[in-house]
Design a protein around this motif. Structure first.
Motif, PDB file in Angstrom:
ATOM      1  N   LEU A   1       2.091  -1.027   1.690  1.00 12.97           N
ATOM      2  CA  LEU A   1       1.529  -2.205   2.338  1.00 12.97           C
ATOM      3  C   LEU A   1       2.419  -2.580   3.509  1.00 12.97           C
ATOM      4  O   LEU A   1       3.640  -2.522   3.417  1.00 12.97           O
ATOM      5  CB  LEU A   1       1.464  -3.393   1.360  1.00 12.97           C
TER       6      LEU A   1
ATOM      7  N   LEU B   1      -4.417 -12.200   1.909  1.00 14.29           N
ATOM      8  CA  LEU B   1      -3.949 -11.238   2.896  1.00 14.29           C
ATOM      9  C   LEU B   1      -4.340 -11.665   4.301  1.00 14.29           C
ATOM     10  O   LEU B   1      -5.485 -12.024   4.549  1.00 14.29           O
ATOM     11  CB  LEU B   1      -4.525  -9.855   2.601  1.00 14.29           C
TER      12      LEU B   1
ATOM     13  N   MET C   1      -3.172  -1.607   4.538  1.00 14.54           N
ATOM     14  CA  MET C   1      -3.106  -1.077   3.176  1.00 14.54           C
ATOM     15  C   MET C   1      -3.285   0.443   3.237  1.00 14.54           C
ATOM     16  O   MET C   1      -4.255   0.921   3.804  1.00 14.54           O
ATOM     17  CB  MET C   1      -4.207  -1.709   2.320  1.00 14.54           C
ATOM     18  N   TYR C   2      -2.319   1.167   2.652  1.00 13.47           N
ATOM     19  CA  TYR C   2      -2.350   2.630   2.658  1.00 13.47           C
ATOM     20  C   TYR C   2      -2.375   3.134   1.217  1.00 13.47           C
ATOM     21  O   TYR C   2      -1.431   2.921   0.470  1.00 13.47           O
ATOM     22  CB  TYR C   2      -1.119   3.189   3.371  1.00 13.47           C
TER      23      TYR C   2
ATOM     24  N   THR D   1      -6.799  -0.266  -2.191  1.00 14.51           N
ATOM     25  CA  THR D   1      -7.883  -1.100  -1.680  1.00 14.51           C
ATOM     26  C   THR D   1      -7.944  -2.393  -2.491  1.00 14.51           C
ATOM     27  O   THR D   1      -7.432  -2.459  -3.619  1.00 14.51           O
ATOM     28  CB  THR D   1      -9.246  -0.395  -1.806  1.00 14.51           C
TER      29      THR D   1
END
Length: 103
Positions: A47, A80, A86-87, A90
């Motif tokens: 993140l 958020l 975001m990697y 989800t």
């Protein structure tokens, strides 16, 4: 993997979820009086900024343990900012792992 233990009167819960095409997401939490407590999300995702993880954990604390996936997702989304990246994770995946821990 899903687990539950009793400690200090609060049910400890554990859930894991592999995001399709993404990474492993893990959550450990307590349920006290029907509410989520001590939520700790972890895994092999990333993140940006890193503080977003604290925001997600905080957003889930206090939610009802029977909250719908939509309610869990809405709480995380509201926490958020627009600059969060975001990697391998989800918002939907966060909801799934929490629901797995509570199942």
């Amino acid at each position: 993997m899903i687990g539950q233990h009793e400690m200090d009167g609060a049910a400890l819960r554990h859930g894991e979820y592999k995001i399709p095409g993404g990474k492993l997401v893990v959550v450990d939490l307590r349920v006290e009086q029907g509410r989520l407590r001590d939520v700790q999300l972890s895994g092999d995702f990333f993140l940006e900024p890193p503080e977003a993880l604290d925001a997600i954990n905080a957003a889930l604390i206090g939610l009802a343990c029977d909250a719908s996936a939509a309610a869990l997702q809405a709480a995380v989304q509201a926490a958020l900012g627009p600059d969060v990246m975001m990697y391998g994770i989800t918002i939907e995946g966060v909801a799934v792992v929490v629901q797995r821990a509570l199942a």
